[in-house]
Write a protein that holds these residues in place. Structure first.
Motif, PDB file in Angstrom:
ATOM      1  N   GLN A 151      12.465  -1.067  -6.455  1.00 56.24           N
ATOM      2  CA  GLN A 151      12.769  -0.774  -5.097  1.00 56.24           C
ATOM      3  C   GLN A 151      13.921  -1.235  -4.428  1.00 56.24           C
ATOM      4  O   GLN A 151      14.956  -0.520  -3.888  1.00 56.24           O
ATOM      5  N   ASN A 165       4.452   4.363   0.124  1.00 50.88           N
ATOM      6  CA  ASN A 165       4.591   4.444  -1.172  1.00 50.88           C
ATOM      7  C   ASN A 165       3.391   5.215  -1.904  1.00 50.88           C
ATOM      8  O   ASN A 165       2.283   4.454  -2.016  1.00 50.88           O
ATOM      9  N   LEU A 189       6.858   1.298   2.364  1.00 53.30           N
ATOM     10  CA  LEU A 189       8.343   0.950   1.831  1.00 53.30           C
ATOM     11  C   LEU A 189       9.265   0.441   2.839  1.00 53.30           C
ATOM     12  O   LEU A 189      10.351  -0.370   2.768  1.00 53.30           O
ATOM     13  N   LEU A 211       9.729   7.291  -5.468  1.00 56.74           N
ATOM     14  CA  LEU A 211       9.207   6.402  -4.986  1.00 56.74           C
ATOM     15  C   LEU A 211       8.412   6.655  -3.615  1.00 56.74           C
ATOM     16  O   LEU A 211       7.413   6.379  -3.304  1.00 56.74           O
ATOM     17  N   GLU A 212       9.232   7.550  -2.953  1.00 52.37           N
ATOM     18  CA  GLU A 212       8.741   8.091  -1.508  1.00 52.37           C
ATOM     19  C   GLU A 212       7.646   9.161  -1.672  1.00 52.37           C
ATOM     20  O   GLU A 212       6.762   9.160  -0.700  1.00 52.37           O
ATOM     21  N   ASP A 228       2.292   5.278 -12.697  1.00 45.99           N
ATOM     22  CA  ASP A 228       3.583   5.442 -11.731  1.00 45.99           C
ATOM     23  C   ASP A 228       4.840   6.041 -12.094  1.00 45.99           C
ATOM     24  O   ASP A 228       5.219   6.465 -13.102  1.00 45.99           O
TER      25      ASP A 228
END
Ligand code: NAD
Length: 504
Positions: free
Chosen positions: A3, A36, A43, A100-101, A327
């Motif tokens: 991140q 996240n 985040l 990530l978002e 992930d």
């Protein structure tokens, strides 16, 4: 990328303003937490636009439009060329931020950024091709032609699932056409929008045209509604669910504004008895499981000929069971999480409803016991006509429906309210042409031996019926972003009237 590396590469911090009007404004609206979906941890915090901020954003956009439209289109195109290059440089980091978002895997996140680059290339070419037609006049010594003028500030409302590409389909084309752009991203994915706006702002810095690409983060009740009702925004291009389009469309129409609506889908593949089954398995897997079933074009319904349904399922079920879930930023993952807990709950509710309506779960069906919004990709065999299959459940559920003829398969496929993407797998030219004919698929996209998702930017993208009828990206979609003017010039010394009318 971690991140921290992603944030550094994109010049982001954990507190950001969501309002850009040529300059970053403080943002005096509410603060939202960006979550996240892989961990459900925050985040960053982003301030949304208040109504006062919205006023500034629109006023700057209008003022900039009045100057931007005066630049020759190829010069506007040159700014878009620079934007495409800036996006190329940030492809890895921006693609990772999308993961990530939003939760799609990194390859798909990068693919989304590649789409942005591609549409910029397209728009650069377009800036030299805003062609009008010349018509023959019925009157002597008259010339008739049409020309296309810029429209004004274009409002772009985007959905969480394509947090950056959808903006670029609109923004690159609109800017080449001479319009300015005001972006209202999904409140679930404001960080990617802020990162993109920073990239665009650096390209435009010092040019006097910083407000060509502005940003107003907000929700449907706030910025979404102000934009819908604002006469200074002649076109609102809105991507999202059908219920959203049904609220927004009438509001924009009531002020005689225009819309480009890109709404929900309920996409189907028809598999005929002569299909290449290896292609079918690969295509179904990507179309139904890719992006965890959260594409507007995700495959929802697999309509399979009776003679091969067992073989199709024999290869599909084990393939589903081997999908690596995890992930989205980890190498090897093919399916990431759903966007939030509500999406998980709505998937589980749809599975329960399906079971009540005669559906049988062949694989999947459960939430994973770990942090984040992870679910199993699910296949459910279900009778044709079960009500649950008429809805768009935005999750990796595949309804498998049996059929014994092409005619019936097409009827099932077209028998829903949405009309976005469709496909047939067959080796028969007759089947394929029937499917593509005007008595075939009623969708905006109809493919042969290709899945329903993964469109190229060169085509016009969009769908019919409750999908909204809008078209974005390639082909002649640019015409929606301009106003057409028909012009007749009399170079003679008489005044003949059309239709041969004599008037005094
Ligand atoms: P959503 O409808 O919840 O939200 C989409 C956008 O509309 C968001 O920015 C949201 O804030 C805004 N919005 C909501 N209510 C509004 C209102 N009353 N006025 C103005 N704006 C409003 O959709 P989502 O959950 O973000 O995305 C998933 C949906 O989007 C699915 O239905 C999917 O099929 C659809 N989608 C369609 C396309 C397409 O091109 N057809 C592409 C991507 C996503």
């Amino acid at each position: 990328m971690t991140q921290q590396e992603i944030f550094e590469a994109l010049d982001l911090s954990t507190t950001e303003s969501g309002v850009f009007a040529g300059d970053w404004m403080q943002g005096s609206g509410e603060m939202v937490s960006v979550i996240n979906p892989a961990t459900n941890e925050a985040l960053a915090q982003v301030t949304m636009a208040s109504e006062e901020d919205w006023e500034k954003v629109v006023a700057n956009s209008v003022e900039t439009f009045e100057r931007w439209r005066m630049l020759p289109a190829p010069i506007r195109g040159d700014y878009i060329r620079q934007l495409g290059n800036a996006l190329r440089e940030k492809k890895e980091a921006l693609g990772a931020l999308v993961s990530l978002e939003m939760g799609k895997i990194h390859a798909e996140g990068e693919g989304e950024v590649q789409e942005m680059v591609d549409i910029c290339d397209f728009a650069v070419g377009l800036s030299r091709q805003l062609y009008g037609k010349t018509m023959v006049s019925e009157r002597p010594n008259h010339r008739m032609y049409e020309q296309w003028h810029p429209l004004g500030p274009v409002g772009v409302i985007s959905a969480f699932n394509f947090p950056v590409a959808v903006w670029s389909w609109n923004a690159a084309v609109a800017a080449a056409c001479g319009d300015t752009v005001i972006w209202k991203p999904s409140e679930n994915t404001p960080l990617t929008a802020i990162a993109v706006t920073k990239i665009a702002a650096r390209v435009m810095e010092g040019s006097g045209f910083e407000s060509v690409f502005s940003l107003a983060v907000g929700d449907g009740a706030g910025v979404g509604t102000w934009m819908s009702e604002d006469r200074r925004v002649p076109l609102v291009s809105a991507t999202g669910s059908t219920p959203m389009g049904k609220i927004l469309g009438p509001k924009v129409a009531a002020r005689m504004g225009r819309t480009v609506l890109e709404l929900g889908g309920n996409n189907a593949i028809i598999v005929m008895d002569d299909a290449d089954l290896e292609l079918v398995t690969r295509a179904v897997l990507f179309a139904a499981v890719g992006t965890a079933g959260q594409r507007c074009t995700s495959l929802r319904r697999l309509i399979v000929h009776t003679d091969i349904i067992d073989s199709v399922l024999d290869s599909l079920v084990p393939a589903y069971e081997q999908v690596p879930i995890g992930d989205p930023l980890e190498e090897g993952t093919l399916m990431g999480p759903l966007i939030n807990e509500a999406a998980v709950e709505s998937m589980m509710a749809a599975i329960r409803t399906a079971e009540d309506q005669g559906g049988k779960v062949l694989t999947g069906g459960k939430k994973l016991d770990r942090d984040g919004n992870y679910v199993e990709p699910t296949i459910i065999r279900i009778p044709a006509g079960a009500d649950v299959t008429a809805e768009e459940t935005f999750a990796p559920i595949l309804w498998v429906i049996e059929t014994d003829s092409l005619e019936e398969a097409i009827e099932i496929q077209n028998g829903v309210d949405q009309g976005l993407s469709s496909a047939i797998f067959t080796e028969s030219m007759r089947n394929a042409e029937h499917f593509l004919s005007h008595v075939g698929s009623d969708c905006g996209i109809a493919n042969v031996n290709i899945g329903t998702s993964g469109a190229e930017i060169g085509g016009a993208f969009g769908g019919e019926k409750d999908t909204g009828g809008g078209r974005e990206a390639g082909s002649d979609s640019w015409k929606a972003y301009m106003r057409r003017q028909t012009t007749t010039i009399n170079w003679g010394d008489d005044l003949p009237l059309a239709q041969g009318i004599e008037f005094g």
